[in-house]
Design a protein around this motif. Structure first.
Motif, mmCIF file in Angstrom:
data_model
loop_
_atom_site.group_PDB
_atom_site.id
_atom_site.type_symbol
_atom_site.label_atom_id
_atom_site.label_comp_id
_atom_site.label_asym_id
_atom_site.label_seq_id
_atom_site.Cartn_x
_atom_site.Cartn_y
_atom_site.Cartn_z
ATOM 1 N N ARG A 193 -8.321 -6.035 -12.214
ATOM 2 C CA ARG A 193 -8.460 -7.085 -13.237
ATOM 3 C C ARG A 193 -8.533 -6.500 -14.642
ATOM 4 O O ARG A 193 -8.227 -7.191 -15.623
ATOM 5 N N ASP A 194 -8.921 -5.242 -14.757
ATOM 6 C CA ASP A 194 -8.959 -4.607 -16.087
ATOM 7 C C ASP A 194 -7.612 -3.994 -16.467
ATOM 8 O O ASP A 194 -7.485 -3.357 -17.512
ATOM 9 N N GLY A 195 -6.594 -4.159 -15.614
ATOM 10 C CA GLY A 195 -5.262 -3.653 -15.913
ATOM 11 C C GLY A 195 -4.969 -2.281 -15.350
ATOM 12 O O GLY A 195 -3.812 -1.840 -15.336
ATOM 13 N N SER A 196 -5.993 -1.570 -14.877
ATOM 14 C CA SER A 196 -5.756 -0.255 -14.273
ATOM 15 C C SER A 196 -5.111 -0.435 -12.904
ATOM 16 O O SER A 196 -5.137 -1.525 -12.318
ATOM 17 N N SER A 197 -4.535 0.641 -12.389
ATOM 18 C CA SER A 197 -3.813 0.509 -11.123
ATOM 19 C C SER A 197 -3.918 1.775 -10.287
ATOM 20 O O SER A 197 -4.194 2.863 -10.807
ATOM 21 N N THR A 198 -3.684 1.592 -8.985
ATOM 22 C CA THR A 198 -3.667 2.704 -8.030
ATOM 23 C C THR A 198 -2.570 2.437 -7.009
ATOM 24 O O THR A 198 -2.449 1.316 -6.506
ATOM 25 N N ASP A 199 -1.784 3.465 -6.702
ATOM 26 C CA ASP A 199 -0.729 3.303 -5.709
ATOM 27 C C ASP A 199 -1.285 3.438 -4.292
ATOM 28 O O ASP A 199 -2.121 4.317 -4.024
ATOM 29 N N ILE A 200 -0.806 2.574 -3.417
ATOM 30 C CA ILE A 200 -1.052 2.716 -1.975
ATOM 31 C C ILE A 200 0.088 3.537 -1.370
ATOM 32 O O ILE A 200 -0.133 4.442 -0.572
ATOM 33 N N ILE A 201 1.307 3.193 -1.772
ATOM 34 C CA ILE A 201 2.508 3.897 -1.337
ATOM 35 C C ILE A 201 3.321 4.255 -2.573
ATOM 36 O O ILE A 201 3.455 3.442 -3.487
ATOM 37 N N ARG A 202 3.846 5.480 -2.594
ATOM 38 C CA ARG A 202 4.712 5.910 -3.690
ATOM 39 C C ARG A 202 5.922 6.617 -3.083
ATOM 40 O O ARG A 202 5.757 7.516 -2.245
ATOM 41 N N ASP A 203 7.101 6.161 -3.466
ATOM 42 C CA ASP A 203 8.345 6.706 -2.918
ATOM 43 C C ASP A 203 8.335 6.679 -1.389
ATOM 44 O O ASP A 203 8.746 7.620 -0.719
ATOM 45 N N GLY A 204 7.831 5.573 -0.849
ATOM 46 C CA GLY A 204 7.846 5.380 0.592
ATOM 47 C C GLY A 204 6.830 6.191 1.367
ATOM 48 O O GLY A 204 6.915 6.279 2.594
ATOM 49 N N ARG A 205 5.842 6.818 0.664
ATOM 50 C CA ARG A 205 4.833 7.625 1.344
ATOM 51 C C ARG A 205 3.431 7.147 0.966
ATOM 52 O O ARG A 205 3.184 6.738 -0.171
ATOM 53 N N ASP B 135 8.025 -13.465 9.665
ATOM 54 C CA ASP B 135 7.764 -12.192 8.995
ATOM 55 C C ASP B 135 9.064 -11.522 8.559
ATOM 56 O O ASP B 135 10.030 -11.447 9.319
ATOM 57 N N ILE B 136 9.060 -11.010 7.335
ATOM 58 C CA ILE B 136 10.203 -10.274 6.786
ATOM 59 C C ILE B 136 9.693 -8.912 6.326
ATOM 60 O O ILE B 136 8.806 -8.830 5.473
ATOM 61 N N THR B 137 10.255 -7.830 6.884
ATOM 62 C CA THR B 137 9.745 -6.480 6.628
ATOM 63 C C THR B 137 10.701 -5.676 5.748
ATOM 64 O O THR B 137 11.913 -5.700 5.951
ATOM 65 N N ILE B 138 10.125 -4.940 4.789
ATOM 66 C CA ILE B 138 10.889 -3.958 4.016
ATOM 67 C C ILE B 138 10.642 -2.593 4.651
ATOM 68 O O ILE B 138 9.498 -2.134 4.703
ATOM 69 N N PRO B 139 11.657 -1.916 5.163
ATOM 70 C CA PRO B 139 11.436 -0.600 5.773
ATOM 71 C C PRO B 139 11.032 0.437 4.719
ATOM 72 O O PRO B 139 11.349 0.304 3.541
ATOM 73 N N TYR B 140 10.337 1.467 5.182
ATOM 74 C CA TYR B 140 9.860 2.504 4.258
ATOM 75 C C TYR B 140 10.977 3.095 3.415
ATOM 76 O O TYR B 140 10.778 3.419 2.238
ATOM 77 N N ASP B 141 12.173 3.264 4.005
ATOM 78 C CA ASP B 141 13.239 3.925 3.253
ATOM 79 C C ASP B 141 13.848 3.040 2.180
ATOM 80 O O ASP B 141 14.683 3.492 1.399
ATOM 81 N N GLU B 142 13.469 1.742 2.133
ATOM 82 C CA GLU B 142 13.916 0.868 1.048
ATOM 83 C C GLU B 142 12.781 0.571 0.073
ATOM 84 O O GLU B 142 12.912 -0.250 -0.824
ATOM 85 N N LEU B 143 11.653 1.264 0.262
ATOM 86 C CA LEU B 143 10.439 0.951 -0.489
ATOM 87 C C LEU B 143 10.162 2.013 -1.548
ATOM 88 O O LEU B 143 10.187 3.215 -1.267
ATOM 89 N N ASP B 144 9.900 1.574 -2.778
ATOM 90 C CA ASP B 144 9.516 2.493 -3.843
ATOM 91 C C ASP B 144 7.994 2.597 -3.905
ATOM 92 O O ASP B 144 7.417 3.593 -3.513
ATOM 93 N N LYS B 145 7.349 1.517 -4.351
ATOM 94 C CA LYS B 145 5.893 1.573 -4.531
ATOM 95 C C LYS B 145 5.202 0.307 -4.036
ATOM 96 O O LYS B 145 5.782 -0.783 -4.056
ATOM 97 N N ILE B 146 3.963 0.490 -3.595
ATOM 98 C CA ILE B 146 3.007 -0.615 -3.449
ATOM 99 C C ILE B 146 1.809 -0.220 -4.301
ATOM 100 O O ILE B 146 1.152 0.794 -4.045
ATOM 101 N N THR B 147 1.555 -1.012 -5.333
ATOM 102 C CA THR B 147 0.550 -0.667 -6.339
ATOM 103 C C THR B 147 -0.506 -1.749 -6.441
ATOM 104 O O THR B 147 -0.181 -2.944 -6.564
ATOM 105 N N VAL B 148 -1.774 -1.344 -6.388
ATOM 106 C CA VAL B 148 -2.901 -2.265 -6.578
ATOM 107 C C VAL B 148 -3.198 -2.345 -8.067
ATOM 108 O O VAL B 148 -3.374 -1.317 -8.734
ATOM 109 N N ILE B 149 -3.235 -3.577 -8.600
ATOM 110 C CA ILE B 149 -3.516 -3.791 -10.025
ATOM 111 C C ILE B 149 -4.882 -4.460 -10.146
ATOM 112 O O ILE B 149 -5.110 -5.560 -9.617
#
Length: 690
Positions: free
Chosen positions: A664-676, A648-662
């Motif tokens: 199939r129709d191209g729309s998206s929603t963020d799970i995490i934005r700016d580490g939050r 396992d290799i972890t990215i800490p929150y303070d090095e994380l910008d976004k986790i975004t769900v994309i």
């Protein structure tokens, strides 16, 4: 005691040979029968082995109980002092020193031999004079070669060592398999259950190096209230039980649980043993030794202490290269199969390991020793083959779909002056409300299950830019891609994870600094093309070739490439806050660190060897992402399906910008934005982040 009864058969086999070995070693301590350049090595080693033989006779008769704490401490220091960093440069255990004294070719061989002989220390305390006898005979046989007029060729010495491991491999494997399912091998369990834990002399019964960490943690646990100890034990054993429950495995069919624990934690382990007994499980402790045969420096023994010098372990982690060839591998695999077949019924009763880990040691950045043994290209491929075949054999007798595990971690005093505070906070982290996290994580999973891909990006110096492909949910109403992981096998709570599709998983994973399996990685970058590692680099060494060799051995485990076996989002922001508050982020074990940000595992999936066993989330949905394109190859050629590693290799929150769900129709929603966390209803996870 059971363990004395178990070893009696082996002791009888060497009844006449052991005294002869002891006598010959005594003679070798002072005689001048070999050339001067060799005499120091042989005399020093003979003195060391002679001490072990005398200790074995004393401890087998219970003499340790008559010794004072001061005597035991002095004895322990004497056994390990030459490995301490301040002495290591003048020890034959150091391949560079051995090469300097004996020549490069001979030094390399004799340093390996010396390390294997040093690995016998715990055997002396267990009353295992069988191993002391056969290794003593090996040493004497090599010494006899140097009594001749001409110095033997280095290849002659290699052949003697080669045939020793070839011929005794069946015995070593028989003992190893037996320790997994024979309660008579209760040396460690008897220490846990029968010792007067307030008398810290018991720590020295193990024969392991005892540092301030082991002494201080034992004292600390002795001072904790009984209810705190019981809480720690309950969290550990309940995680084990729930691991069977949530995966639909029948624990009542099992009889043995494999304990793995750090020295000093005996009070917690005693309470845990009582809990396991109530589940109908007998504790066993696998005893694989720490020789080159069992993989010294590649994984930890079942009972661990803080080793006096991790560079020593790193220098000798590939010593088996001296004798590792196809004939030896086939002999070993046949020996493993024979050992399991002889205990087929007992092996099937093994439920799996219950592990207690520690953290807090100073980070270790290894140095490359040119005189150390390294597997060559042919041996690396053979090593991959051997690991795969061994796993298949083990899985035949201890089916993966019928066993489980649990892991929990606690800090060591070495973590700093606030050890007691950090320990209390760790108990808090390990016992967080799993029901709350189950609900919060379900909200995240509901959004993730809408997606076809997840995009992860870093910020600041972190250049992560990775897209992970998700499985198609044919029936979203009853299927999910992500497991809602609460406090069962991986304690503490706090992650949702999946086995991603490989095709469509592309990009770069980057971490500025991370510790993986005890080794420090700087500026680690791993690129993926259709889910397989395509490029890798780090900044540990000035020489790029050394960096690649380091990663090839320790991250890729000698494979040409590895798949992305897991993608997860850690949700335990409380653990993250603990790391930041006490400035111990770099000391957190992967068990906790993986819950403090998104993590990515290279190697096998989380469901390896049990992909066909249905797994369900608390909401009743089946987790269908248990395979990927590589693991599916098991249906045609099982050797191509598994890599026998998962890092396992972890990215800490303070090095994380976004986790975004994309979608199939191209729309998206963020799970995490700016580490939050930004999914509605999960805002409470941000409170520890400030």
């Amino acid at each position: 005691m059971g363990y004395q009864e178990f070893w009696q058969t082996y002791r009888e086999e060497v009844t006449e040979r052991f005294p002869l070995v002891v006598e010959r070693l005594k003679q070798m301590e002072t005689e001048e029968a070999v050339a001067h350049c060799w005499s120091k090595y042989f005399q020093q080693t003979a003195v060391f082995l002679g001490k072990l033989c005398r200790l074995e006779e004393e401890y087998y008769k219970g003499a340790w109980a008559q010794k004072s704490m001061e005597e035991l401490q002095a004895e322990n220091h004497m056994l390990y002092e030459e490995l301490l960093p301040e002495n290591y440069s003048r020890s034959y255990a150091n391949p560079s020193y051995a090469a300097e004294q004996l020549g490069e070719e001979y030094g390399k061989v004799f340093s390996m031999l010396y390390a294997d002989l040093r690995s016998l220390i715990p055997y002396a305390f267990e009353g295992r004079n069988y191993e002391l006898t056969i290794y003593g005979e090996l040493f004497i046989e090599i010494y006899n070669c140097f009594e001749q007029e001409e110095t033997p060729a280095v290849e002659e010495i290699r052949q003697i060592i080669y045939w020793f491991y070839h011929d005794y491999s069946e015995i070593f494997l028989e003992i190893s398999v037996c320790s997994q399912n024979n309660p008579k091998m209760d040396f460690y369990v008897s220490i846990i259950m029968d010792s007067e834990l307030s008398d810290l002399r018991y720590l020295y019964r193990y024969g392991a190096y005892i540092s301030d960490n082991e002494r201080k943690v034992a004292e600390f646990l002795n001072g904790l209230p009984e209810e705190t100890i019981q809480l720690m034990a309950d969290t550990y054993t309940e995680g084990y039980r729930i691991g069977f429950e949530v995966t639909g495995k029948d624990l009542s069919k099992k009889k043995f649980v494999g304990l793995q624990y750090p020295i000093g934690f005996e009070r917690m382990m005693r309470a845990a043993v009582h809990n396991f007994h109530k589940m109908g499980l007998q504790p066993v402790v696998s005893r694989n030794g720490e020789t080159s045969f069992s993989g010294r420096g590649n994984g930890l023994p079942a009972v661990t202490g803080v080793f006096p010098n991790r560079q020593y372990l790193y220098d000798h982690k590939s010593d088996k290269a001296l004798y590792f060839d196809k004939l030896f591998v086939e002999r070993r695999l046949e020996g493993l199969r024979t050992a399991y077949e002889a205990r087929r019924q007992e092996a099937a009763l093994y439920a799996g390991p219950a592990v207690v880990e520690t953290f807090g040691e100073e980070g270790f950045a290894p140095k490359v020793c040119p005189m150390s043994w390294q597997l060559d290209e042919k041996q690396r491929k053979l090593n991959v083959y051997a690991a795969g075949q061994s796993t298949q054999i083990t899985n035949q007798y201890v089916p993966g779909e019928e066993r489980s595990f649990t892991i929990i971690a606690y800090p060591l005093p070495e973590i700093g002056t606030k050890f007691e505070e950090i320990f209390a906070r760790t108990i808090e982290v390990n016992t967080l409300d799993y029901k709350l996290y189950r609900e919060l994580q379900q909200k995240i999973i509901d959004v993730l299950d809408e997606g076809a891909f997840v995009h992860i990006s870093g910020k600041g110096e972190n250049t992560t830019d990775l897209t992970v492909a998700l499985h198609v949910l044919e029936e979203p109403a009853r299927q999910t891609n992500f497991e809602n992981c609460v406090a069962d096998v991986n304690i503490p709570v706090g992650e949702v994870f999946t086995s991603p599709l490989l095709k469509g998983t592309n990009g770069r994973l980057h971490v500025t600094q991370v510790y993986l399996n005890g080794l420090k990685y700087l500026d680690l970058k791993v690129s993926f093309v259709d889910g397989m590692i395509s490029e890798y680099s780090c900044g540990n060494f000035a020489n790029e070739e050394e960096n690649r060799a380091f990663l090839r051995e320790n991250l890729l485990k000698h494979h040409e490439s590895l798949p992305l076996g897991e993608f997860a989002i850690g949700t335990n922001t409380t653990a993250y806050k603990m790391g930041v508050e006490y400035k111990i982020q770099d000391k957190l074990p992967i068990l906790i660190a993986e819950k403090t940000g998104p993590h990515f595992a290279v190697g096998d999936t989380c469901y390896s060897w049990a992909e066909d066993t249905p797994v369900f989330n608390p909401d009743g949905k089946e987790i269908v992402a248990r395979d990927n394109e590589v693991s599916l190859l098991r249906k045609a050629d099982i050797e191509k399906a598994y890599f026998n590693c998962h890092t396992d290799i972890t990215i800490p929150y303070d090095e994380l910008d976004k986790i975004t769900v994309i979608r199939r129709d191209g729309s998206s929603t963020d799970i995490i934005r700016d580490g939050r966390f930004v999914v509605e209803g999960t805002e409470v996870l941000n409170k520890p982040l400030g």
